[in-house]
Design an enzyme around this catalytic site. Structure first.
Site, PDB file in Angstrom:
ATOM      1  N   GLN A   8      45.276  34.139  24.925  1.00  0.00           N
ATOM      2  CA  GLN A   8      45.233  34.783  26.230  1.00  0.00           C
ATOM      3  C   GLN A   8      44.055  34.214  27.026  1.00  0.00           C
ATOM      4  O   GLN A   8      42.912  34.237  26.577  1.00  0.00           O
ATOM      5  CB  GLN A   8      45.066  36.295  26.127  1.00  0.00           C
ATOM      6  CG  GLN A   8      45.189  36.959  27.500  1.00  0.00           C
ATOM      7  CD  GLN A   8      44.848  38.427  27.510  1.00  0.00           C
ATOM      8  OE1 GLN A   8      43.687  38.801  27.345  1.00  0.00           O
ATOM      9  NE2 GLN A   8      45.853  39.273  27.693  1.00  0.00           N
TER      10      GLN A   8
ATOM     11  N   TYR B 133      40.840  41.733  36.408  1.00  0.00           N
ATOM     12  CA  TYR B 133      40.255  40.404  36.300  1.00  0.00           C
ATOM     13  C   TYR B 133      40.774  39.501  37.425  1.00  0.00           C
ATOM     14  O   TYR B 133      41.522  39.937  38.289  1.00  0.00           O
ATOM     15  CB  TYR B 133      40.504  39.835  34.910  1.00  0.00           C
ATOM     16  CG  TYR B 133      39.969  40.753  33.826  1.00  0.00           C
ATOM     17  CD1 TYR B 133      38.672  41.265  33.918  1.00  0.00           C
ATOM     18  CD2 TYR B 133      40.761  41.154  32.751  1.00  0.00           C
ATOM     19  CE1 TYR B 133      38.174  42.139  32.957  1.00  0.00           C
ATOM     20  CE2 TYR B 133      40.276  42.030  31.790  1.00  0.00           C
ATOM     21  CZ  TYR B 133      38.983  42.526  31.900  1.00  0.00           C
ATOM     22  OH  TYR B 133      38.493  43.405  30.961  1.00  0.00           O
TER      23      TYR B 133
END
Length: 700
Positions: free
Chosen positions: A442, A523
């Protein structure tokens, strides 16, 4: 292409391309001229005036110049008026017509059309066979106009799934696309009932588009041949078509008998093309294809196509996103009239394929930050053991990993941007693969969610807009407020996107089976997506279509770097974590999912949490047409219920994997699940990390 050579005579021909009326004619030198249609004097069309004595007396074409049929003004090959027969006054400087550069080659006339006025930056195909006496030259078949956008024609270069129902291409052995600058290739080996009608006979061909409208298809066989198919925009949603076929004879010089015998081959080629044209003629516009696995790389084809209809300065950007080869895989379910109901009898413990990922079961380990990276953000031996213990998952998705030093947010999180980090991750992936597992990385850029105290010297905290997130972050000095971020400049965005693409390449170099882009939890991609954190006024802010661009273009760049079957993404529409707010997440994420559905990605990973703004699972099922991994609050019973209904392809578990490294075994055997120690979630060292026991070990 704007005309067949055989169409052109001494009289001008009225044509229309790119939404403009033009005239094309052959001058007395044999040179072909193309220019705008209207005389600047009084707007007379240069090709419509057959009753004028200028035309009737054969005076309209003089040398390579043309006269207006109304008042006789003459325009040279450069478009400038050089004679007004009835006026001794100086010719106005504005008395000129725009001309277009043309090349006549292989029985066709081509124009370089650039509204910016630039010179050609790539060459026409050479059509070398045209001058080879062994080849029978094509006769151009004008196929008229078609009410269709050219991008939907170009879709065919990447459309694997239409070949069986339209052309009878059964038993397909190869379907590959290669994107190389201004050219895209299709390599095919399959049956073809129109062109290879005998049982067991295969058609092998290599097809290319040069630019946005010149297709050549090299077909092997007893008589090798090359099909030409050209299409040029007339107006928005309308194109003009031409077809030709050249065939190689067995003679040193093709005889008259061979030339006559070739015509049926050209007719058969035209018939095969007409099968597609019939579909194009009657379909509605399709801006966002509902793509499923096995269709082909529509998304890449359309990204490649953009280079020709955007400012030339951006061509390299689009080329970079798609460069390389894409092999489209699929499977035959049987006869076309056999269709499933949407229900499935599969269990959580059955294997499944997600893009290029082969999962031994449908239980996925969700990404979880554990803060155990070493100096230089390098994965440690502890991390290798942690992931090795959990390799029984059908797929492991690692903790969020920064693509660059500035992308780091939290303490002791790993990176994928240095040689040492790549080597550290290689030890992890080798350990997981040795246990028979699959693992993807990820990629997580924290953006404004960070502190310089957690980052290497010389880095910074950046975001779409200079808006500090509310909240605090843990550091070695305790909890402190998030940094005030610097707004990213528009000129920096291509380089920032390339950071993600390079991180994807580094992940594959480290042995990962794929990559996942973290698009939630506040994010960087989520900061661009959300109206509360993105106050930009350029192409990456404002409307939903603009705010999804960063995430979409980042995923497209990752696809270009490692292939669409190795790329997934994670979302949680409406998730307020880390001070994120979007005024209309249904619109935002709906637009994102529609755009990404054309890419044939490995999966979408959805965190399905209750939200007063929307039902995210309903939204994803309506807008996403690929594989779905579902997450949040799952039990075996609930996951199996959802699997039976066809809601998702696989299911990810996070917290249960912390204290239960052997979670798939425990779920299958209905064993009790151990509880994790929350106090050790982010602390360094092995305690609460690799010291949880497994049932097999306990029984032993």
């Amino acid at each position: 292409m704007v005309a067949a050579s055989a169409e052109l005579r001494s009289a001008p021909l009225a044509v229309r391309y790119f939404g403009q009326d033009m005239v094309i004619y052959r001058g007395q030198s044999g040179r072909v001229m193309l220019m705008d249609a209207y005389c600047p004097h009084m707007g007379t069309h240069l090709a419509h005036g057959s009753s004028s004595y200028i035309v009737r007396d054969g005076m309209q074409i003089e040398g390579d110049s043309i006269r207006c049929p109304y008042h006789g003004w003459r325009f040279g090959p450069d478009g400038k008026c050089d004679d007004i027969p009835y006026s001794p006054a100086p010719i106005p400087k504005a008395a000129c017509i725009r001309t277009w550069p043309v090349v006549e080659r292989a029985g066709c006339v081509f124009v370089w059309y650039d509204p910016e006025g630039g010179e050609p930056d790539y060459d026409l195909p050479s059509f070398a066979e045209w001058d080879d006496p062994r080849w029978v030259n094509w006769t151009i078949d004008p196929l008229g106009e078609l009410p269709c956008h050219p991008v939907e024609i170009i879709d065919n270069i990447g459309d694997k799934a239409h070949l069986e129902p339209i052309h009878g291409s059964i038993d397909m052995q190869r379907f590959e696309n290669v994107f190389d600058a201004h050219v895209v290739w299709q390599h095919l080996r399959a049956g073809h009932r129109t062109l290879a009608g005998r049982e067991g006979e295969y058609m092998v061909n290599d097809t290319s588009y040069t630019g946005p409208g010149i297709l050549q298809s090299w077909m092997a066989g007893e008589y090798p041949s090359i099909m030409l198919f050209c299409h040029t925009p007339v107006d928005e949603g309308c194109v003009k078509l031409w077809h030709g076929l050249t065939v190689k004879s067995a003679e040193a010089v093709a005889s008259a008998e061979t030339i006559a015998a070739v015509r049926p081959y050209q007719e058969a080629s035209c018939a095969a093309l007409s099968q597609d044209i019939q579909i194009w003629r009657h379909k509605r516009a399709c801006l966002n294809p509902m793509v499923v696995q096995g269709d082909g790389p529509f998304g890449k084809v359309r990204i490649w196509y953009r280079q020709f209809f955007n400012p030339r300065a951006r061509a390299g950007e689009y080329q970079m996103r798609v460069k390389g080869a894409t092999v489209t895989r699929g499977y035959r379910r049987g006869p076309l009239d056999q269709r499933g109901s949407g229900m499935t009898t599969a269990t959580l413990f059955d294997p499944i394929r997600l893009g290029d990922l082969e999962l031994a079961n449908r239980i996925v380990m969700a990404p979880m930050t554990r803060s155990r990276a070493g100096d230089g953000d390098v994965p440690t031996e502890l991390m290798m053991e942690y992931y090795r213990q959990r390799a029984g998952a059908g797929l492991i998705i690692t903790e969020g990993t920064q693509p660059s030093a500035s992308g780091k947010g939290y303490i002791r999180t790993p990176g994928i941007h240095s040689e040492a980090q790549i080597a550290g991750w290689r030890r992890v992936t080798d350990a997981v693969h040795a246990e028979g597992g699959q693992i993807v990385l990820q990629i997580m850029h924290c953006g404004r969610v960070g502190s310089l105290l957690n980052k290497a010297p010389g880095t910074e905290t950046i975001a779409p807009s200079a808006i500090r997130a509310k909240g605090e972050i843990v550091t070695d000095k305790g909890m402190i407020p998030f940094d005030e971020p610097r707004a990213i400049e528009l000129s920096e965005i291509p380089k920032l996107i390339e950071e993600f693409a390079q991180a994807a390449r580094n992940a594959i170099a480290a042995g990962f089976d794929g990559v996942e882009l973290h698009c939630t939890s506040g994010y960087l991609p989520a900061q661009f997506l959300s109206s509360g954190s993105n106050r930009r006024t350029d192409d990456y802010g404002g409307s939903a279509a603009n705010r999804i661009r960063f995430a979409a273009e980042t995923i497209e760049a990752m696809v270009a770097a490692v292939g669409e079957g190795r790329v997934g993404f994670r979302i949680c529409p409406g998730n307020p974590f880390n001070d994120i707010w979007d005024d209309n997440p249904t619109e935002t994420y709906g637009a994102l999912l529609e755009r990404l559905s054309s890419l044939n990605l490995a999966y979408c990973h959805l965190i399905d949490v209750a939200n007063p703004q929307l039902d995210s699972l309903v939204l994803v099922r309506r807008k996403w047409r690929g594989n779905l991994i579902l997450n949040e609050g799952l039990t075996r019973a609930l996951a199996e219920q959802l699997l039976a209904k066809g809601v998702a392809s696989a299911f990810s578990f996070g917290r249960p994997f912390i204290a239960n490294p052997d979670l798939p075994f425990r779920l299958k055997s209905n064993a009790a699940l151990a509880q994790f120690d929350a106090s050790t979630l982010y602390t360094p060292g092995p305690r609460g990390y690799i010291d949880y026991s497994m049932i097999e070990q306990t029984k032993g």
